[in-house]
Design a protein around this motif. Structure first.
Motif, mmCIF file in Angstrom:
data_model
loop_
_atom_site.group_PDB
_atom_site.id
_atom_site.type_symbol
_atom_site.label_atom_id
_atom_site.label_comp_id
_atom_site.label_asym_id
_atom_site.label_seq_id
_atom_site.Cartn_x
_atom_site.Cartn_y
_atom_site.Cartn_z
ATOM 1 N N ALA A 83 0.841 -1.197 0.000
ATOM 2 C CA ALA A 83 0.000 0.000 0.000
ATOM 3 C C ALA A 83 0.873 1.242 0.000
ATOM 4 C CB ALA A 83 -0.918 0.001 1.220
ATOM 5 N N VAL A 84 0.309 2.335 -0.460
ATOM 6 C CA VAL A 84 1.007 3.620 -0.430
ATOM 7 C C VAL A 84 0.123 4.622 0.286
ATOM 8 C CG1 VAL A 84 0.091 4.257 -2.707
ATOM 9 C CG2 VAL A 84 2.134 5.412 -1.827
ATOM 10 N N HIS A 85 0.729 5.393 1.178
ATOM 11 C CA HIS A 85 -0.033 6.378 1.947
ATOM 12 C C HIS A 85 0.922 7.427 2.497
ATOM 13 C CE1 HIS A 85 -3.172 8.070 4.466
ATOM 14 N NE2 HIS A 85 -2.333 8.036 5.484
ATOM 15 N N GLY A 86 0.534 8.664 2.366
ATOM 16 C CA GLY A 86 1.325 9.740 2.949
ATOM 17 C C GLY A 86 2.747 9.812 2.411
ATOM 18 N N GLY A 87 2.931 9.425 1.170
ATOM 19 C CA GLY A 87 4.258 9.505 0.572
ATOM 20 C C GLY A 87 5.169 8.338 0.876
ATOM 21 N N GLY A 88 4.640 7.313 1.560
ATOM 22 C CA GLY A 88 5.452 6.144 1.894
ATOM 23 C C GLY A 88 4.807 4.856 1.424
#
Length: 400
Positions: A57-62
């Motif tokens: 997953a990708v979230h908040g630039g990470g």
């Protein structure tokens, strides 16, 4: 000064309760989604380590790569994050709010002499009995039915329906809705406290001691976690709906609550299936249909709303209407209330002068005539004739 302090206390405790509830429900929804979204790993190294499912997953630039083990990793890390304080703090803050608003003002909020005459002490004990008794019966059913999930689900649903009917026969609608929600919320938090976390701790202890892990603890925890996710939307509706008289004013308010909880479960089921890649619009469509049914069933009929005023002959002055409001509403709606344990006037509405009545006329006509939710539990025994007089005053002086 006491009313000012109480108002701050209400605000801060309610704020805390909402914050902790968001944290608990958010974490719960996330892990349900995660469980249903994991895919079997293709990497042989992960398979050899016992990883049963993973997700990128990708979230908040990470980028994140959560992994779930079939049982547990061979070696546990020293630091494990446990998800339980969200549940405990939500229940404790909710109970504190229940205590401040309802239990300390039982005469106002918990008693309707037209339903069941009780003393404040009897009302408080009965309300607490719903919370404790609800958990006891639910937990007993879980132990009796075990993992026969369909039979257990039907039994729990019937029990909640019976409890809803009983609460609405004992308490005023506003309190009944909240008590049913608090009963279910107690089941949810007790599931975490008495089943889910103890089971996880036993598994962790066995692993650290090099002993075989009994899978029953994981199975029980999963079962109770699934129950909690189905309870969530009905509980949220109970907690919110008691602020809206249109929801609990009907004589068959118990049926209203049951239908709205069913709608919540149907909508939740849609998202649970969607997490697994199955899109079935039957569930949200059915939930919306149930809510539409309740909406049209309870919709006011113009003739029923307007007819009573015709019984009042002649002109009704503001002073006459204000006299009724002062007699029936002033105990709570004053700068220094004599009722509700010194709590500040609800929504800051006070009736110190006829001008105050004119200022809040729309709220008065809505709550006392159209919805008939005020006075709370009709504790001051406002008569139908007085409601008709207020409606006639409104039509003659404020509706043009």
């Amino acid at each position: 000064m006491e009313a000012y302090i109480m108002e701050w206390l209400y605000v801060l405790v309610r704020w805390l309760h909402v914050i902790t509830a968001v944290a608990w429900i958010g974490a719960s929804f996330y892990f349900v989604w995660l469980d249903n979204s994991l895919q079997s790993p293709k990497d042989k190294d992960l398979q050899d380590k016992g990883v049963d499912g993973e997700l990128w997953a990708v979230h908040g630039g990470g980028f994140y790569n959560p992994q779930k083990y079939l049982t547990a990793p061979e070696k546990l890390p020293k630091k494990l994050h446990w998800f339980y304080w969200e549940s405990y703090s939500t229940w404790m803050s909710g109970f504190a709010l229940f205590l401040l608003v309802y239990l300390l003002n039982a005469q106002v909020y918990l008693i309707d002499p037209n339903l069941l005459p009780m003393s404040p002490t009897q009302a408080i004990v009965t309300a607490l009995g719903f919370l404790a008794g609800g958990w006891f019966v639910y937990d007993l059913m879980c132990r009796i039915f075990g993992f026969r999930n369909l039979a257990l689900g039907i039994a729990v649903s019937l029990f909640i329906g019976i409890a809803t009917y009983g609460a609405c026969q004992i308490f005023p609608g506003r309190a009944a809705f909240l008590i049913v929600g608090a009963m279910m919320a107690t089941m949810m938090s007790a599931n975490v406290l008495f089943v889910i976390i103890p089971g996880q701790k036993r598994v962790t202890a066995a692993m650290r001691a090099g002993e075989p892990v009994d899978p029953i603890y994981g199975q029980r925890g999963k079962q109770r976690s699934v129950h909690n996710t189905y309870f969530t939307l009905p509980v949220l509706f109970c907690m919110l709906s008691n602020h809206f008289g249109v929801m609990y004013r009907d004589a068959n308010n118990w049926l209203v609550l049951i239908l709205m909880m069913i709608a919540g479960v149907l909508i939740r089921q849609f998202f649970l299936l969607k997490h697994r890649g199955q899109t079935n619009w039957y569930f949200p469509a059915s939930g919306i249909a149930v809510m539409a049914l309740v909406f049209f069933w309870m919709s006011p009929i113009a003739s029923q709303t307007d007819a009573p005023a015709k019984l009042v002959r002649g002109s009704v002055s503001t002073e006459e209407a204000f006299a009724v409001v002062q007699k029936r509403c002033y105990g709570c709606h004053a700068y220094n209330p004599t009722m509700m344990g010194g709590a500040p006037a609800p929504k800051g509405i006070v009736f110190e002068s006829p001008e105050d009545l004119r200022k809040h006329a729309s709220a008065v006509i809505s709550q006392t005539v159209q919805l008939k939710t005020m006075p709370l539990g009709n504790i001051t025994q406002m008569t139908d004739e007085e409601r008709q007089l207020i409606q006639a005053w409104f039509q003659q002086n404020m509706s043009h």
